[in-house]
Scaffold this active site. Structure first.
Site, PDB file in Angstrom:
ATOM      1  N   TRP A  36       0.819  -1.207   0.000  1.00  0.00           N
ATOM      2  CA  TRP A  36       0.000   0.000   0.000  1.00  0.00           C
ATOM      3  C   TRP A  36       0.855   1.259   0.000  1.00  0.00           C
ATOM      4  CZ3 TRP A  36      -4.329  -0.790  -2.042  1.00  0.00           C
ATOM      5  CH2 TRP A  36      -4.994  -1.988  -1.821  1.00  0.00           C
TER       6      TRP A  36
ATOM      7  N   ASP B 180      -1.265   6.746   6.340  1.00  0.00           N
ATOM      8  CA  ASP B 180      -2.368   5.904   5.888  1.00  0.00           C
ATOM      9  C   ASP B 180      -2.734   4.968   7.046  1.00  0.00           C
ATOM     10  OD1 ASP B 180      -4.070   4.046   4.785  1.00  0.00           O
ATOM     11  OD2 ASP B 180      -2.762   3.521   3.094  1.00  0.00           O
TER      12      ASP B 180
ATOM     13  N   LYS C  85     -12.823  -1.039   6.929  1.00  0.00           N
ATOM     14  CA  LYS C  85     -12.174  -2.039   7.795  1.00  0.00           C
ATOM     15  C   LYS C  85     -12.622  -1.847   9.241  1.00  0.00           C
ATOM     16  CE  LYS C  85      -8.632  -1.653   4.421  1.00  0.00           C
ATOM     17  NZ  LYS C  85      -8.781  -2.921   3.703  1.00  0.00           N
TER      18      LYS C  85
END
Ligand code: PMP
Length: 367
Positions: A105, A174, A198
């Site tokens: 990511w 992030d 999530k």
């Protein structure tokens, strides 16, 4: 409810049952309005209240001071991979940003940022994403516009257990896969972002918390909806916001508050993770967690069965049997294979105990 299975997915992931029930209860009639939240005007008083309460609860849960602006945006984590460089590269004339790449990511964020400025890779390219190199080895640029990192790499299962020191350069994080899994000090950050699917709700809304002095530096080609200044000035309503996803996030925030807040989430998550890692570590190598101990994620646990490289047929057998026993989404990401257990806030202790017992029984029957 008895038909529900235990969902160990990495995201979209399990939501607390109470949140789904609350949403179900008022699906047709939200708070006496006679319509669903999906049918409310985003400019009306009822939706304004939903947005306002979500922001208030978030500020309470993390003690977010007023010089940090909270935005409810669209486009997901990937959208922010572009929005961040478009908004923040211009903080310094050199238009250069530091990226700490510790997994897929953060790598994706860095390559997107290359479109909008210079990217300094703080770490040499890692062969395997199973550890986080010590900060003494980092190549930080003292003139960077910002430093970006991902504090929980969802696929590889590595997590930062400290906040990187950047000597005054704005730190951008992030937190898509561990936001509100523990308390953190927002004042150490310039910007934090997280997709909701999530730990925070359902897909469709992306949370951005940004310090106000970093707003107003957008690239002239930055789309108006992606300019943080536009969204701050219009209270996340420059265009129609993802109303229903914001509503679900609000219910999740209420649920976290009711259950003791971020610290209580952390304590519960620590218990969950302890029981899974103990099972792995006491399995005499039957279960293997590739991530080095001090970088292990508390949210996502990649796992192999039968050695470092994994035994495909045993892993398949594990997944099939787990499925028969009502546990789903335990397959590892296609890029790394094996298994992955995700333990976001909504996963209950007894669900983890059920999994751990299954792991022990499976080992006994198959080693
Ligand atoms: N960052 C992290 C850490 C993620 O786990 C994900 C999604 N799994 C993303 C970014 C991308 O999010 P989205 O799919 O919302 O663009």
């Amino acid at each position: 409810n008895s038909k529900r299975v235990i969902n160990f997915a990495a995201g979209p992931a399990k939501l607390p049952a109470g949140v789904l029930e609350a949403a179900q209860k008022e699906l047709l009639d939200h708070a006496g309005t006679g319509v669903s939240v999906m049918e409310l005007s985003h400019r009306g008083a009822d939706f304004t209240k939903i947005l306002h309460n979500a922001e208030r609860d978030l500020r309470d849960l993390l003690s977010i001071p007023s010089n940090y602006k909270i935005l409810f945006l669209q486009g997901g984590g990937n959208g922010q991979f572009a929005s961040i460089p478009m908004n923040l590269m211009g903080l310094r004339d050199a238009h250069s940003a530091d990226y700490i790449v510790t997994g897929c990511w953060s790598a994706k964020a860095a390559s997107e940022a290359e479109k909008y400025g210079k990217v300094n890779y703080v770490l040499p390219k890692l062969h395997k994403y199973t550890e986080i190199p010590h900060p003494s080895t980092w190549n930080l640029n003292p003139n960077a516009s910002y430093v970006h990192y991902c504090c929980n790499e969802t696929i590889h299962g590595t997590e930062f257990h400290y906040i990187p020191e950047t000597n005054g350069i704005p730190l951008v994080c992030d937190m898509s896969s561990n936001f509100l899994s523990r308390p953190f000090d927002i004042t150490k950050y310039g910007l934090v972002y997280a997709g909701a699917q999530k730990n925070l709700g359902c897909a469709g809304v992306t949370l951005v918390i940004v310090r106000e002095d970093l707003i107003g530096f957008a690239n002239p080609l930055c789309p108006t909806t992606m300019d943080y200044r536009t969204q701050v000035n219009s209270n996340s309503m420059y265009n129609t916001p993802p109303c229903y996803s914001i509503y679900i996030m609000g219910l999740v925030l209420e649920w976290i508050k009711k259950n003791g807040g971020a610290k209580a989430m952390e304590d519960r998550n620590n218990l969950k993770i302890l029981s899974v890692y103990e099972t792995i570590d006491n399995s005499d190598g039957f279960y293997v967690a590739p991530v080095k101990e001090e970088f292990r994620s508390r949210m996502n646990i990649p796992l192999r069965i039968g050695g470092m490289e994994g035994n495909d047929s045993l892993e398949k057998k594990f997944l099939d049997q787990a499925h028969q026993m009502g546990m789903i989404q335990l397959k590892g990401h296609r890029s790394v294979g094996g298994l992955r257990i995700s333990l976001y806030n909504a996963i209950e202790l007894d669900e983890v105990e059920y999994l751990v017992q299954f792991m022990k029984d499976f080992q006994q029957a198959n080693q």
